[in-house]
Design a protein around this motif. Sequence first.
Motif, PDB file in Angstrom:
ATOM      1  N   UNK A 119       0.567  -1.424   0.455  1.00  0.00           N
ATOM      2  CA  UNK A 119      -0.120  -0.163   0.123  1.00  0.00           C
ATOM      3  C   UNK A 119       1.240   1.264  -0.340  1.00  0.00           C
ATOM      4  N   UNK A 120       1.786   1.216   0.752  1.00  0.00           N
ATOM      5  CA  UNK A 120       3.108   2.636   0.701  1.00  0.00           C
ATOM      6  C   UNK A 120       3.618   2.022  -0.421  1.00  0.00           C
ATOM      7  N   UNK A 121       4.210   1.880  -1.062  1.00  0.00           N
ATOM      8  CA  UNK A 121       4.663   1.715  -2.338  1.00  0.00           C
ATOM      9  C   UNK A 121       3.509   2.418  -3.616  1.00  0.00           C
ATOM     10  N   UNK A 122       2.525   1.839  -3.113  1.00  0.00           N
ATOM     11  CA  UNK A 122       1.481   2.914  -4.157  1.00  0.00           C
ATOM     12  C   UNK A 122       1.131   3.810  -4.432  1.00  0.00           C
ATOM     13  N   UNK A 153      -2.545   8.063   3.147  1.00  0.00           N
ATOM     14  CA  UNK A 153      -1.456   9.575   2.615  1.00  0.00           C
ATOM     15  C   UNK A 153      -0.467   9.887   3.652  1.00  0.00           C
ATOM     16  N   UNK A 154      -0.636  10.598   4.914  1.00  0.00           N
ATOM     17  CA  UNK A 154       0.120  11.564   5.349  1.00  0.00           C
ATOM     18  C   UNK A 154       1.001  10.368   6.040  1.00  0.00           C
ATOM     19  N   UNK A 155       0.911   9.407   6.541  1.00  0.00           N
ATOM     20  CA  UNK A 155       1.463   8.326   7.248  1.00  0.00           C
ATOM     21  C   UNK A 155       2.264   8.117   6.403  1.00  0.00           C
ATOM     22  N   UNK A 156       2.268   7.532   4.918  1.00  0.00           N
ATOM     23  CA  UNK A 156       2.701   7.076   4.322  1.00  0.00           C
ATOM     24  C   UNK A 156       4.259   7.851   3.633  1.00  0.00           C
ATOM     25  N   UNK A 157       3.774   9.733   3.521  1.00  0.00           N
ATOM     26  CA  UNK A 157       4.440  10.800   3.409  1.00  0.00           C
ATOM     27  C   UNK A 157       5.495  11.435   4.566  1.00  0.00           C
ATOM     28  N   UNK A 158       5.066  10.618   6.361  1.00  0.00           N
ATOM     29  CA  UNK A 158       5.853  10.458   7.165  1.00  0.00           C
ATOM     30  C   UNK A 158       5.347  12.212   7.774  1.00  0.00           C
ATOM     31  N   UNK A 159       3.901  12.426   8.104  1.00  0.00           N
ATOM     32  CA  UNK A 159       3.389  13.391   8.200  1.00  0.00           C
ATOM     33  C   UNK A 159       2.562  13.113   9.999  1.00  0.00           C
ATOM     34  N   UNK A 160       3.328  12.954  11.172  1.00  0.00           N
ATOM     35  CA  UNK A 160       2.467  11.763  12.055  1.00  0.00           C
ATOM     36  C   UNK A 160       1.351  12.593  12.916  1.00  0.00           C
ATOM     37  N   UNK A 161       1.884  13.520  13.037  1.00  0.00           N
ATOM     38  CA  UNK A 161       1.089  14.526  13.351  1.00  0.00           C
ATOM     39  C   UNK A 161      -0.444  14.403  13.089  1.00  0.00           C
ATOM     40  N   UNK A 162      -0.367  14.839  11.463  1.00  0.00           N
ATOM     41  CA  UNK A 162      -1.706  14.952  10.748  1.00  0.00           C
ATOM     42  C   UNK A 162      -2.210  13.703  10.276  1.00  0.00           C
ATOM     43  N   UNK A 163      -1.403  12.543  10.797  1.00  0.00           N
ATOM     44  CA  UNK A 163      -1.959  11.588  10.183  1.00  0.00           C
ATOM     45  C   UNK A 163      -2.590  10.737  11.219  1.00  0.00           C
ATOM     46  N   UNK A 164      -2.562  11.083  12.582  1.00  0.00           N
ATOM     47  CA  UNK A 164      -2.877  10.810  13.794  1.00  0.00           C
ATOM     48  C   UNK A 164      -4.029  11.337  14.234  1.00  0.00           C
ATOM     49  N   UNK A 165      -4.081  12.868  13.441  1.00  0.00           N
ATOM     50  CA  UNK A 165      -5.242  13.427  13.689  1.00  0.00           C
ATOM     51  C   UNK A 165      -6.503  12.676  12.754  1.00  0.00           C
ATOM     52  N   UNK A 166      -5.889  12.895  11.422  1.00  0.00           N
ATOM     53  CA  UNK A 166      -7.557  12.046  10.641  1.00  0.00           C
ATOM     54  C   UNK A 166      -7.610  10.229  11.007  1.00  0.00           C
TER      55      UNK A 166
END
Length: 344
Positions: A248-251, A287-300
């Motif tokens: 999934x991350x690779x895609x 998507x945010x987790x894949x692109x190393x945006x942990x804070x925004x990913x957690x919020x989502x």
Amino acid sequence: MIRAVILALLVLGAADARANVWTDATAGQAGADADEFYTRALERGDDAAGQAAQRSMRAHVRLAAIDKAIAAYEVAAKAKPAAGEPYARIAKVIDSFFFELCDKSLTPQLLAQLTIEPSPFCDVFSPARARQMIAALDALEQRSPLDPRIASCVSRCERFERAILHTKLATHADLVAAAADYQWIIEHSDGNRNLGVEANNLAETDMMLGKLDEAITMYRLAMDYRTDVSTAYGLAVALDRDDESAEAEALIRQLGPAGFKTFHEQVKGGETFFVPDGEGEYYYALVYETYDQPLEAIRRWQAYLASGAHPQYQPRARAHIAALTAQLKLHPQIVRPVPSDFDE
């Protein structure tokens, strides 16, 4: 006080429309044969539908004309119980005013070019009208299974429209019915129809039903038909939910920030929608987790959980949150600002 009285009269007028049409249509019935009576009822429905389509008509007057048209078609259906045509016209009237003209891809400029006036009934999806249209299409299919409006998907396909309505209603039974319609279209294609949308929608429906293996297979088929980013993101989400996070991350990385922007624009424009709305948070979080945006990913991820969308996938979202939280404790330096390509 005046407003309340006027609204009450309008409601009564709409409620009496069916009775009035029946009374008018049956006048002189004894002297007319069944075919003539049936034809006159259809014509009355067509006249009322034509009135509803007039430009600059007030919404409540248009609504009354729509209901009068439907009532007339119902009279025709009673006159010839085996006929499918009245139900086809009921479905068309409902579709035209409550769904077809509400397509967000129909911009005001395009509507002006087509000399079509936007429908005043687009602000809120109407489950009641959706049920009414589905019932009409079901009745058409039962009476006239070979009618091209339900049995052919060469151009605009009423079976597809029914599937979309079932999907938006989103009960388990509706999702099963939507999947059956999408599957029917795919199996009965003559080879000239691009089935990318149907395959994509069937994949999404299968995923909502918890059938991940089938969803992944269908997403891959959809990608053979088209290269739309929403299909690719759907496949990525299905893979992640099936514990194939590396694929999934690779895609997602293959699509890049430009692909994310295109996807986000499709969502904002209504071209891509989620059922329920909170389902979209899973896509954004991944998507945010894949692109190393942990804070925004957690919020989502938290927004996805709070929405209650598709509870069967909540454990997977919680696992993502736990992993990201642990990652932040060990490596706080990975927190980066959101790049401009991801601005919403």
